[in-house]
Design a protein around this motif. Structure first.
Motif, PDB file in Angstrom:
ATOM      1  N   SER A   2       0.944  -0.878   0.045  1.00 40.16           N
ATOM      2  CA  SER A   2       0.205   0.004  -0.223  1.00 40.16           C
ATOM      3  C   SER A   2       0.633   1.108   0.090  1.00 40.16           C
ATOM      4  O   SER A   2       0.967   2.028  -0.793  1.00 40.16           O
ATOM      5  CB  SER A   2      -1.246   0.136   1.282  1.00 40.16           C
ATOM      6  OG  SER A   2      -1.710  -1.037   1.311  1.00 40.16           O
ATOM      7  N   ALA A   3       2.400   1.169   0.794  1.00 38.47           N
ATOM      8  CA  ALA A   3       2.776   2.306   0.926  1.00 38.47           C
ATOM      9  C   ALA A   3       3.828   3.065  -0.199  1.00 38.47           C
ATOM     10  O   ALA A   3       3.710   3.925  -0.609  1.00 38.47           O
ATOM     11  CB  ALA A   3       3.580   2.189   2.321  1.00 38.47           C
TER      12      ALA A   3
ATOM     13  N   MET B   5       0.838   4.278  -2.595  1.00 45.51           N
ATOM     14  CA  MET B   5       0.035   5.933  -2.516  1.00 45.51           C
ATOM     15  C   MET B   5       1.164   6.712  -2.738  1.00 45.51           C
ATOM     16  O   MET B   5       1.288   7.673  -2.941  1.00 45.51           O
ATOM     17  CB  MET B   5       0.113   5.874  -1.189  1.00 45.51           C
ATOM     18  CG  MET B   5      -1.703   5.031  -0.450  1.00 45.51           C
ATOM     19  SD  MET B   5      -2.511   5.551  -1.577  1.00 45.51           S
ATOM     20  CE  MET B   5      -4.049   4.600  -0.345  1.00 45.51           C
TER      21      MET B   5
ATOM     22  N   PHE C  74      -1.741   7.785   6.237  1.00 44.73           N
ATOM     23  CA  PHE C  74      -2.503   7.634   6.623  1.00 44.73           C
ATOM     24  C   PHE C  74      -3.410   6.499   7.226  1.00 44.73           C
ATOM     25  O   PHE C  74      -3.100   5.870   7.662  1.00 44.73           O
ATOM     26  CB  PHE C  74      -3.001   6.385   4.972  1.00 44.73           C
ATOM     27  CG  PHE C  74      -2.229   7.059   3.613  1.00 44.73           C
ATOM     28  CD1 PHE C  74      -3.004   8.021   2.691  1.00 44.73           C
ATOM     29  CD2 PHE C  74      -0.824   7.747   3.217  1.00 44.73           C
ATOM     30  CE1 PHE C  74      -2.106   8.562   1.645  1.00 44.73           C
ATOM     31  CE2 PHE C  74      -0.482   7.944   2.493  1.00 44.73           C
ATOM     32  CZ  PHE C  74      -1.156   8.681   1.374  1.00 44.73           C
TER      33      PHE C  74
ATOM     34  N   THR D 282       6.526   8.108   5.029  1.00 42.83           N
ATOM     35  CA  THR D 282       4.588   7.214   4.201  1.00 42.83           C
ATOM     36  C   THR D 282       4.317   6.159   5.521  1.00 42.83           C
ATOM     37  O   THR D 282       4.877   4.782   5.404  1.00 42.83           O
ATOM     38  CB  THR D 282       5.024   7.179   2.821  1.00 42.83           C
ATOM     39  OG1 THR D 282       5.131   7.842   1.845  1.00 42.83           O
ATOM     40  CG2 THR D 282       3.074   7.213   2.612  1.00 42.83           C
TER      41      THR D 282
ATOM     42  N   THR E 294       0.896   3.845   6.420  1.00 38.66           N
ATOM     43  CA  THR E 294      -0.017   3.229   5.846  1.00 38.66           C
ATOM     44  C   THR E 294      -0.171   2.411   6.558  1.00 38.66           C
ATOM     45  O   THR E 294       0.406   1.050   6.938  1.00 38.66           O
ATOM     46  CB  THR E 294      -0.260   3.328   3.980  1.00 38.66           C
ATOM     47  OG1 THR E 294       1.496   2.340   3.714  1.00 38.66           O
ATOM     48  CG2 THR E 294       0.424   4.524   3.246  1.00 38.66           C
TER      49      THR E 294
END
Length: 551
Positions: A310-311, A314, A429, A520, A522
């Protein structure tokens, strides 16, 4: 427990060479008075500000001096032997001169100014000479650029209303110098062992390459400008990595490439954890080699992405589009990228909100690479709520305004030697209704049974968001089968807006040590409708001869 993801970009925008010298920078008291570099920069800035003007030409309204002190280290081992160790130290000054006014100046989207190598020792006279020559070149460049820009603007009927450059209050922020600290002897030992572990494994005869490396960088940045800002700050970052590759019997090239990234060498994975990572990679690589190729029938349906995957999604599809880079002259768009006209519109599902907070220094006891207190344009860092319940409410802004955003929110960041641009720092997120990680798998399986077909789960991605470890989850019993040779179809910004149906409670920390360090965070994400299909790449021939037998 959050994990750290390797995301090594380590490309200095100046092509400054390999990683620089392990010469520990001494820690200093937090004052500009006893820093010879800042003293020299201020003295030369005052001299240039008073007298820099060509007869009949405009005087600069803004001058900025920035000195980047870059120290790097790298060690690489291949097949159980050290093959390279490099240390470097380099200093470079970037001088920015702006002609015109804050409303309309000589700048362009590519940045402005000039570069000059600076003395590596603390010789004030040598530094001032470097600044003098760079300032002369930057001023002449600015005069030409301003004339060209004003002529170009006359061609357009509609002019922008926002300023070219946002004023900022003077800031004095003197932080301790950041050293490059890494136990080189210990890490060379780890790399040699790690890169040779494949020789002890059953699949050793199939390994094409086995590489391990460690890298470190420390950047100390000195900045003064004619607004009165005096800044000294810096960052350090470290990464270890393992890369092993092979070919499947049908010729498909396969690899496992990962490691850990941290703001301190002491926060990299331990020797035992690094060894375990290598052994796990070798095991999964052999499993990949023997795994079936993904079905030739195109698939559209549920896919569960781990926090790691997911990182990557994104960072590729979302983050660049909320960094507000101004479009070229003659366009009326707000920014560049996919979200240029998405302000106050939904870009994510309502279950997700997004905040970028450079002042967040740690997460679950881990130092965050993207953290800072003052950005590279001398503006104090701010937490920015970028998305609230799926709706885009803000952009990340530096001192180059865009429509509806007249001032910086502390996100002007620069690669070594380069102009500052709006960039993310520590972006998180946040699910409004986080689903327990175990339940995410249960939801995926429930969707599979409801639709009467097998579904997919991806653990890691590679390159252009291609799945590296992809599992086919069987609807009948929930068992997972590793497959290879797949690519995603139509994984795009529409997917982020409309296809995410659940988010987990398992935040994953992805640390990216690139030209601009970023973090990031996530959770795992469940997409309701993603395409998966077989890649069409031509497979390469296997080696003609077997590898040497090492006893």
């Amino acid at each position: 427990m959050p994990m750290v993801k390797l995301a090594v970009a380590f490309t200095l925008a100046l092509n400054l060479g390999a990683f620089a010298a392990h010469v520990p920078a001494p820690r200093a008291a937090a004052t500009a008075v006893n820093d010879p570099m800042l003293q020299a920069m201020k003295a030369e800035l005052e001299r240039e500000q008073a007298g820099l003007v060509l007869p009949g030409m405009q005087r600069p309204f803004f001058i900025e001096y920035r000195l980047d002190d870059i120290r790097t280290y790298e060690a690489i081992a291949n097949y159980g032997a050290l093959t390279r160790e490099e240390e470097q130290h380099q200093r470079v000054v970037r001088v920015t001169v702006r002609i015109g006014s804050y409303d309309s100046d000589s700048s362009s989207s590519r940045g402005d100014g000039s570069l000059q190598l600076a003395p590596q020792d603390n010789d004030p006279a040598a530094l001032r000479y470097a600044l003098w020559t760079a300032t002369d070149e930057a001023y002449k460049n600015a005069l030409r650029a301003y004339s060209t820009k004003q002529a170009t603007l006359k061609r357009f009927e509609q002019q922008r209303t926002e300023q070219d450059f946002a004023p900022a209050k003077a800031v004095t922020a003197i932080e301790p110098l950041v050293p490059l600290e890494i136990d080189r002897a210990e890490w060379k030992k780890r790399l040699i062992e790690a890169s040779g572990l494949f020789l002890e494994q059953p699949g050793a005869a199939h390994i094409d390459y086995s590489t391990a490396n460690v890298r470190g960088i420390a950047v100390n940045r000195f900045l003064v400008n004619t607004e009165g800002t005096v800044l000294r700050h810096g960052y350090a970052g470290y990464t270890d990595a393992i890369s092993v590759g092979t070919q499947a019997p049908d010729g498909m090239r396969l690899s496992r490439d990962n490691g850990s990234t941290a703001a301190k060498a002491s926060e990299l994975e331990s020797a035992a954890a690094f060894k375990k990572r290598v052994l796990d990679d070798l095991k999964s690589l052999e499993e990949l080699r023997n795994a079936p190729v993904v079905s030739s029938e195109d698939y559209h349906g549920p896919v569960l992405f781990s926090g790691d995957a997911s990182a990557d999604v994104m960072n590729r599809l979302f983050v660049p589009n909320i960094e507000a880079d101004r479009p070229e002259l003659g366009t009326t768009a707000r920014t560049q990228g996919a979200y240029t006209s998405s302000y106050r519109s939904r870009v994510l599902p309502e279950i997700l909100s997004v905040t970028d907070d450079p002042t967040e220094k740690t997460f679950a006891g881990q130092t965050l690479l993207g953290s800072y207190t003052t950005d590279d344009e001398g503006v104090p860092a701010e937490a920015v709520d970028v998305v609230i319940h799926g709706k885009l409410t803000n952009y990340l802004i530096g001192r180059t305004p865009v429509r509806d955003f007249a001032s910086s929110n502390g996100h002007g960041r620069a690669a070594p030697g380069q102009a500052a641009h709006a960039r993310s720092a520590v972006i998180t997120f946040k699910p409004t209704q986080a689903v327990p990680a175990a339940e995410m798998h249960a939801r995926l399986l429930a969707m599979a049974r409801e639709q009467g077909r097998d579904v997919y789960e991806v653990e890691t991605l590679a390159g252009e968001l291609a799945p590296r470890l992809l599992y086919l989850v069987h609807a009948k019993d929930g068992s997972k089968e590793l497959v290879r040779g797949a690519v995603f179809d139509e994984l795009d910004n529409r997917s982020l807006r409309s296809d995410i149906v659940a988010a987990g409670d398992d935040p994953f920390v992805a640390q990216t040590l690139g030209a601009v360090p970023q973090t990031t965070i996530t959770p795992s994400l469940l997409f309701g409708d993603i395409g998966v299909k077989r890649a069409t790449e031509e497979q390469q021939k296997l080696p003609y001869y077997p590898p040497p037998v090492v006893k």
